[in-house]
Write a protein that holds these residues in place. Structure first.
Motif, PDB file in Angstrom:
ATOM      1  N   VAL A  53       0.828  -1.207   0.000  1.00 13.36           N
ATOM      2  CA  VAL A  53       0.000   0.000   0.000  1.00 13.36           C
ATOM      3  C   VAL A  53       0.863   1.257   0.000  1.00 13.36           C
ATOM      4  O   VAL A  53       0.677   2.156  -0.811  1.00 13.36           O
ATOM      5  N   VAL A  54       1.806   1.330   0.944  1.00 12.84           N
ATOM      6  CA  VAL A  54       2.701   2.485   1.038  1.00 12.84           C
ATOM      7  C   VAL A  54       4.106   1.992   1.345  1.00 12.84           C
ATOM      8  O   VAL A  54       4.270   0.926   1.931  1.00 12.84           O
ATOM      9  N   PRO A  55       5.137   2.759   0.995  1.00 11.50           N
ATOM     10  CA  PRO A  55       6.495   2.364   1.371  1.00 11.50           C
ATOM     11  C   PRO A  55       6.636   2.311   2.893  1.00 11.50           C
ATOM     12  O   PRO A  55       6.043   3.132   3.604  1.00 11.50           O
ATOM     13  N   VAL A  56       7.410   1.352   3.391  1.00 13.81           N
ATOM     14  CA  VAL A  56       7.610   1.243   4.832  1.00 13.81           C
ATOM     15  C   VAL A  56       8.218   2.524   5.381  1.00 13.81           C
ATOM     16  O   VAL A  56       7.899   2.964   6.484  1.00 13.81           O
ATOM     17  N   GLU A  57       9.077   3.166   4.599  1.00 14.24           N
ATOM     18  CA  GLU A  57       9.690   4.432   5.020  1.00 14.24           C
ATOM     19  C   GLU A  57       8.638   5.503   5.259  1.00 14.24           C
ATOM     20  O   GLU A  57       8.739   6.297   6.201  1.00 14.24           O
ATOM     21  N   LEU A  58       7.585   5.517   4.439  1.00 11.58           N
ATOM     22  CA  LEU A  58       6.500   6.480   4.639  1.00 11.58           C
ATOM     23  C   LEU A  58       5.695   6.125   5.880  1.00 11.58           C
ATOM     24  O   LEU A  58       5.243   7.010   6.620  1.00 11.58           O
ATOM     25  N   TYR A  59       5.511   4.851   6.129  1.00 15.88           N
ATOM     26  CA  TYR A  59       4.838   4.392   7.351  1.00 15.88           C
ATOM     27  C   TYR A  59       5.579   4.908   8.584  1.00 15.88           C
ATOM     28  O   TYR A  59       4.964   5.375   9.548  1.00 15.88           O
ATOM     29  N   VAL A  60       6.916   4.850   8.544  1.00 17.95           N
ATOM     30  CA  VAL A  60       7.716   5.338   9.660  1.00 17.95           C
ATOM     31  C   VAL A  60       7.582   6.850   9.793  1.00 17.95           C
ATOM     32  O   VAL A  60       7.438   7.383  10.898  1.00 17.95           O
ATOM     33  N   ARG A  61       7.641   7.558   8.669  1.00 19.12           N
ATOM     34  CA  ARG A  61       7.488   9.016   8.722  1.00 19.12           C
ATOM     35  C   ARG A  61       6.130   9.407   9.278  1.00 19.12           C
ATOM     36  O   ARG A  61       6.003  10.385  10.020  1.00 19.12           O
ATOM     37  N   MET A  62       5.097   8.635   8.939  1.00 18.70           N
ATOM     38  CA  MET A  62       3.759   8.935   9.449  1.00 18.70           C
ATOM     39  C   MET A  62       3.698   8.681  10.943  1.00 18.70           C
ATOM     40  O   MET A  62       3.028   9.428  11.676  1.00 18.70           O
ATOM     41  N   TYR A  63       4.406   7.674  11.411  1.00 14.84           N
ATOM     42  CA  TYR A  63       4.456   7.426  12.856  1.00 14.84           C
ATOM     43  C   TYR A  63       5.065   8.630  13.561  1.00 14.84           C
ATOM     44  O   TYR A  63       4.581   9.076  14.608  1.00 14.84           O
ATOM     45  N   ARG A  64       6.128   9.187  13.007  1.00 12.19           N
ATOM     46  CA  ARG A  64       6.751  10.373  13.590  1.00 12.19           C
ATOM     47  C   ARG A  64       5.789  11.555  13.576  1.00 12.19           C
ATOM     48  O   ARG A  64       5.731  12.340  14.535  1.00 12.19           O
ATOM     49  N   THR A  65       5.031  11.690  12.498  1.00  8.87           N
ATOM     50  CA  THR A  65       4.066  12.786  12.405  1.00  8.87           C
ATOM     51  C   THR A  65       2.987  12.649  13.463  1.00  8.87           C
ATOM     52  O   THR A  65       2.575  13.636  14.092  1.00  8.87           O
ATOM     53  N   ILE A  66       2.526  11.436  13.694  1.00 11.59           N
ATOM     54  CA  ILE A  66       1.523  11.186  14.734  1.00 11.59           C
ATOM     55  C   ILE A  66       2.073  11.590  16.099  1.00 11.59           C
ATOM     56  O   ILE A  66       1.406  12.257  16.889  1.00 11.59           O
ATOM     57  N   GLU A  67       3.309  11.188  16.364  1.00 13.61           N
ATOM     58  CA  GLU A  67       3.929  11.485  17.655  1.00 13.61           C
ATOM     59  C   GLU A  67       4.096  12.985  17.886  1.00 13.61           C
ATOM     60  O   GLU A  67       4.062  13.450  19.031  1.00 13.61           O
ATOM     61  N   SER A  68       4.269  13.746  16.817  1.00  9.55           N
ATOM     62  CA  SER A  68       4.549  15.180  16.953  1.00  9.55           C
ATOM     63  C   SER A  68       3.333  16.073  16.720  1.00  9.55           C
ATOM     64  O   SER A  68       3.447  17.300  16.776  1.00  9.55           O
ATOM     65  N   THR A  69       2.173  15.476  16.457  1.00 10.77           N
ATOM     66  CA  THR A  69       0.946  16.247  16.210  1.00 10.77           C
ATOM     67  C   THR A  69      -0.037  15.984  17.339  1.00 10.77           C
ATOM     68  O   THR A  69      -0.547  14.865  17.461  1.00 10.77           O
ATOM     69  N   PRO A  70      -0.304  16.965  18.210  1.00 12.70           N
ATOM     70  CA  PRO A  70      -1.151  16.730  19.388  1.00 12.70           C
ATOM     71  C   PRO A  70      -2.485  16.056  19.083  1.00 12.70           C
ATOM     72  O   PRO A  70      -2.882  15.119  19.780  1.00 12.70           O
ATOM     73  N   ALA A  71      -3.174  16.503  18.047  1.00  9.79           N
ATOM     74  CA  ALA A  71      -4.486  15.922  17.735  1.00  9.79           C
ATOM     75  C   ALA A  71      -4.349  14.458  17.342  1.00  9.79           C
ATOM     76  O   ALA A  71      -5.164  13.605  17.734  1.00  9.79           O
ATOM     77  N   LEU A  72      -3.321  14.141  16.575  1.00  8.36           N
ATOM     78  CA  LEU A  72      -3.110  12.752  16.150  1.00  8.36           C
ATOM     79  C   LEU A  72      -2.610  11.888  17.298  1.00  8.36           C
ATOM     80  O   LEU A  72      -3.006  10.723  17.421  1.00  8.36           O
ATOM     81  N   LEU A  73      -1.752  12.445  18.150  1.00  5.99           N
ATOM     82  CA  LEU A  73      -1.249  11.676  19.279  1.00  5.99           C
ATOM     83  C   LEU A  73      -2.383  11.311  20.224  1.00  5.99           C
ATOM     84  O   LEU A  73      -2.458  10.178  20.716  1.00  5.99           O
ATOM     85  N   ALA A  74      -3.281  12.258  20.473  1.00  7.22           N
ATOM     86  CA  ALA A  74      -4.438  11.970  21.332  1.00  7.22           C
ATOM     87  C   ALA A  74      -5.294  10.869  20.721  1.00  7.22           C
ATOM     88  O   ALA A  74      -5.752   9.951  21.419  1.00  7.22           O
ATOM     89  N   ALA A  75      -5.508  10.937  19.413  1.00  2.29           N
ATOM     90  CA  ALA A  75      -6.295   9.906  18.735  1.00  2.29           C
ATOM     91  C   ALA A  75      -5.570   8.565  18.772  1.00  2.29           C
ATOM     92  O   ALA A  75      -6.192   7.509  18.936  1.00  2.29           O
ATOM     93  N   HIS A  76      -4.249   8.595  18.635  1.00  3.23           N
ATOM     94  CA  HIS A  76      -3.449   7.367  18.665  1.00  3.23           C
ATOM     95  C   HIS A  76      -3.560   6.673  20.020  1.00  3.23           C
ATOM     96  O   HIS A  76      -3.736   5.451  20.091  1.00  3.23           O
ATOM     97  N   LEU A  77      -3.491   7.453  21.090  1.00  2.39           N
ATOM     98  CA  LEU A  77      -3.601   6.878  22.429  1.00  2.39           C
ATOM     99  C   LEU A  77      -4.992   6.285  22.651  1.00  2.39           C
ATOM    100  O   LEU A  77      -5.130   5.212  23.251  1.00  2.39           O
ATOM    101  N   ARG A  78      -6.014   6.969  22.152  1.00  2.00           N
ATOM    102  CA  ARG A  78      -7.384   6.459  22.282  1.00  2.00           C
ATOM    103  C   ARG A  78      -7.540   5.160  21.499  1.00  2.00           C
ATOM    104  O   ARG A  78      -8.077   4.172  22.023  1.00  2.00           O
ATOM    105  N   ARG A  79      -7.039   5.133  20.287  1.00  2.00           N
ATOM    106  CA  ARG A  79      -7.172   3.946  19.448  1.00  2.00           C
ATOM    107  C   ARG A  79      -6.354   2.786  20.016  1.00  2.00           C
ATOM    108  O   ARG A  79      -6.765   1.620  19.952  1.00  2.00           O
ATOM    109  N   SER A  80      -5.181   3.100  20.588  1.00  2.00           N
ATOM    110  CA  SER A  80      -4.351   2.060  21.194  1.00  2.00           C
ATOM    111  C   SER A  80      -5.066   1.420  22.380  1.00  2.00           C
ATOM    112  O   SER A  80      -5.012   0.199  22.572  1.00  2.00           O
ATOM    113  N   ALA A  81      -5.739   2.256  23.173  1.00  2.00           N
ATOM    114  CA  ALA A  81      -6.486   1.728  24.325  1.00  2.00           C
ATOM    115  C   ALA A  81      -7.609   0.810  23.860  1.00  2.00           C
ATOM    116  O   ALA A  81      -7.866  -0.244  24.473  1.00  2.00           O
ATOM    117  N   GLU A  82      -8.256   1.163  22.762  1.00  2.00           N
ATOM    118  CA  GLU A  82      -9.327   0.329  22.225  1.00  2.00           C
ATOM    119  C   GLU A  82      -8.771  -1.008  21.723  1.00  2.00           C
ATOM    120  O   GLU A  82      -9.374  -2.066  21.941  1.00  2.00           O
TER     121      GLU A  82
END
Length: 213
Positions: free
Chosen positions: A110-139
């Motif tokens: 679907v996407v390059p693994v390198e882009l998957y990693v970059r998106m993970y970094r973006t999630i970690e550095s974006t407050p709205a995405l990080l909050a959503a990530h923590l919620r989804r992880s708990a689920e």
């Protein structure tokens, strides 16, 4: 015309459109920023309408987490498929370690693994995405706890062990992903080795002394 082949062709076309939208979205999120990217930006990159975007994704957040959701669903299914004789922590460990090759192939389709990693970094550095990530992880962790409880014949609401085990395991995975995403080797072998090494440290870390001699 072979009408029997048409549904397959239509499904492949839909898959290509969804993958193109996802690829464009992640590229824009990681280069321009999540908050600065609009649905119009994504659809313009793929040359489709907003209506087409919303046919595949409920919104930007769903697109941002589409690959992570695939990984999480794969892990939950893998835990449920482990042999019943394996202890809960062993089942989770083998599910994540044995599944990385297949999962990385699915991601790379679907996407390059390198882009998957970059998106993970973006999630970690974006407050709205990080909050959503923590919620989804708990689920996701709750789903896994229920899978483990069912495997062990336990009442997940009466016995704390499934949720405790998943909480510890989930913490290790988050630390592992963070370390992997900041390194230079993004291969499945690298994250598998890092995950195994960190999981091996769980017992000593929780029960031993950390003070240097």
């Amino acid at each position: 015309m072979d009408t029997a082949s048409q549904p397959g062709l239509r499904e492949r076309k839909k898959r290509r459109t969804r993958d193109a939208l996802l690829l464009a979205a992640l590229e824009l999120f990681t280069t321009r920023g999540y908050e600065q990217t609009t649905v119009d930006d994504i659809t313009e990159a793929v040359e489709v309408s907003q209506r087409t975007f919303f046919r595949y994704f409920a919104g930007k957040e769903e697109a941002a987490f589409a690959v992570q959701e695939m990984a999480e669903a794969h892990f939950v299914a893998s835990v449920g498929a482990r042999p019943p004789h394996e202890a809960p922590m062993e089942a989770m460990r083998k599910a994540v370690l044995d599944g990385w090759d297949r999962l990385s192939e699915a991601i790379a389709a679907v996407v390059p693994v390198e882009l998957y990693v970059r998106m993970y970094r973006t999630i970690e550095s974006t407050p709205a995405l990080l909050a959503a990530h923590l919620r989804r992880s708990a689920e996701t962790e709750e789903k896994i706890a229920r899978v483990l409880a069912e495997r062990e014949g336990l009442d997940v609401d009466a016995d704390p062990r499934p949720r405790l085990a998943v909480a510890v395991f989930g913490g290790v995975i988050r630390v592992t992903e963070r370390q992997w995403s900041t390194g230079e080797d993004f291969s499945p072998a690298a994250i598998r080795e890092l995950t195994a090494r960190y999981l091996d440290q769980v017992g000593p870390a929780l029960t031993g002394h950390w003070r240097a001699p």
